[in-house]
Scaffold this motif. Structure first.
Motif, PDB file in Angstrom:
ATOM      1  N   ASN A  33      -2.126  44.567 112.777  1.00 42.95           N
ATOM      2  CA  ASN A  33      -1.534  45.814 112.292  1.00 42.95           C
ATOM      3  C   ASN A  33      -2.482  47.000 112.413  1.00 42.95           C
ATOM      4  O   ASN A  33      -2.031  48.135 112.587  1.00 42.95           O
ATOM      5  CB  ASN A  33      -1.075  45.661 110.839  1.00 42.95           C
ATOM      6  N   LYS A  34      -3.794  46.758 112.336  1.00 43.03           N
ATOM      7  CA  LYS A  34      -4.745  47.861 112.460  1.00 43.03           C
ATOM      8  C   LYS A  34      -4.667  48.502 113.843  1.00 43.03           C
ATOM      9  O   LYS A  34      -4.762  49.719 113.973  1.00 43.03           O
ATOM     10  CB  LYS A  34      -6.167  47.386 112.170  1.00 43.03           C
ATOM     11  N   ILE A  35      -4.476  47.683 114.864  1.00 42.57           N
ATOM     12  CA  ILE A  35      -4.339  48.216 116.223  1.00 42.57           C
ATOM     13  C   ILE A  35      -3.052  49.015 116.336  1.00 42.57           C
ATOM     14  O   ILE A  35      -3.036  50.111 116.888  1.00 42.57           O
ATOM     15  CB  ILE A  35      -4.395  47.092 117.276  1.00 42.57           C
ATOM     16  N   LEU A  36      -1.952  48.470 115.813  1.00 40.40           N
ATOM     17  CA  LEU A  36      -0.674  49.188 115.878  1.00 40.40           C
ATOM     18  C   LEU A  36      -0.741  50.511 115.122  1.00 40.40           C
ATOM     19  O   LEU A  36      -0.204  51.522 115.580  1.00 40.40           O
ATOM     20  CB  LEU A  36       0.451  48.312 115.329  1.00 40.40           C
ATOM     21  N   GLU A  37      -1.406  50.522 113.972  1.00 42.00           N
ATOM     22  CA  GLU A  37      -1.555  51.761 113.207  1.00 42.00           C
ATOM     23  C   GLU A  37      -2.402  52.780 113.964  1.00 42.00           C
ATOM     24  O   GLU A  37      -2.098  53.977 113.974  1.00 42.00           O
ATOM     25  CB  GLU A  37      -2.170  51.461 111.844  1.00 42.00           C
ATOM     26  N   ALA A  38      -3.461  52.322 114.626  1.00 41.41           N
ATOM     27  CA  ALA A  38      -4.313  53.221 115.414  1.00 41.41           C
ATOM     28  C   ALA A  38      -3.539  53.796 116.594  1.00 41.41           C
ATOM     29  O   ALA A  38      -3.665  54.990 116.909  1.00 41.41           O
ATOM     30  CB  ALA A  38      -5.563  52.481 115.897  1.00 41.41           C
ATOM     31  N   ILE A  39      -2.717  52.969 117.242  1.00 43.43           N
ATOM     32  CA  ILE A  39      -1.893  53.444 118.357  1.00 43.43           C
ATOM     33  C   ILE A  39      -0.885  54.473 117.853  1.00 43.43           C
ATOM     34  O   ILE A  39      -0.704  55.533 118.465  1.00 43.43           O
ATOM     35  CB  ILE A  39      -1.180  52.268 119.061  1.00 43.43           C
ATOM     36  N   ALA A  40      -0.221  54.191 116.742  1.00 42.22           N
ATOM     37  CA  ALA A  40       0.754  55.123 116.173  1.00 42.22           C
ATOM     38  C   ALA A  40       0.090  56.454 115.832  1.00 42.22           C
ATOM     39  O   ALA A  40       0.630  57.520 116.131  1.00 42.22           O
ATOM     40  CB  ALA A  40       1.414  54.519 114.942  1.00 42.22           C
TER      41      ALA A  40
END
Length: 54
Positions: A33-40
Motif C-alpha cells: 500500500n505504501k507504493i500505491l499511496e506514493a504513486i497516487a
C-alpha cells in the motif's frame, strides 16, 4: 522516490490496460500500500498543462 521514468517502468511491469463494457480500464497489481499511496500522491501532483489561450 517516484519519478516519471520509474512510474513508466512500473506500469510496464505491473500495469494492465483492457476494455470493459466499452470503457478503457487501467489497473496496477501491487500488494504494498505504501507504493500505491506514493504513486497516487505523485499522479495527483503532476502539474496540468497550461490551457489558457493567449
Amino acid at each position: 522516490m517516484i519519478t516519471k521514468n520509474w512510474l513508466i517502468g512500473f506500469i510496464e511491469g505491473d500495469g494492465t490496460f483492457y476494455f470493459s463494457n466499452s470503457s478503457v480500464v487501467f489497473g496496477i497489481t501491487q500488494k504494498d500500500n505504501k507504493i500505491l499511496e506514493a504513486i497516487a500522491d505523485f499522479i495527483q501532483n503532476i502539474p496540468l498543462a497550461n490551457t489558457s489561450i493567449q
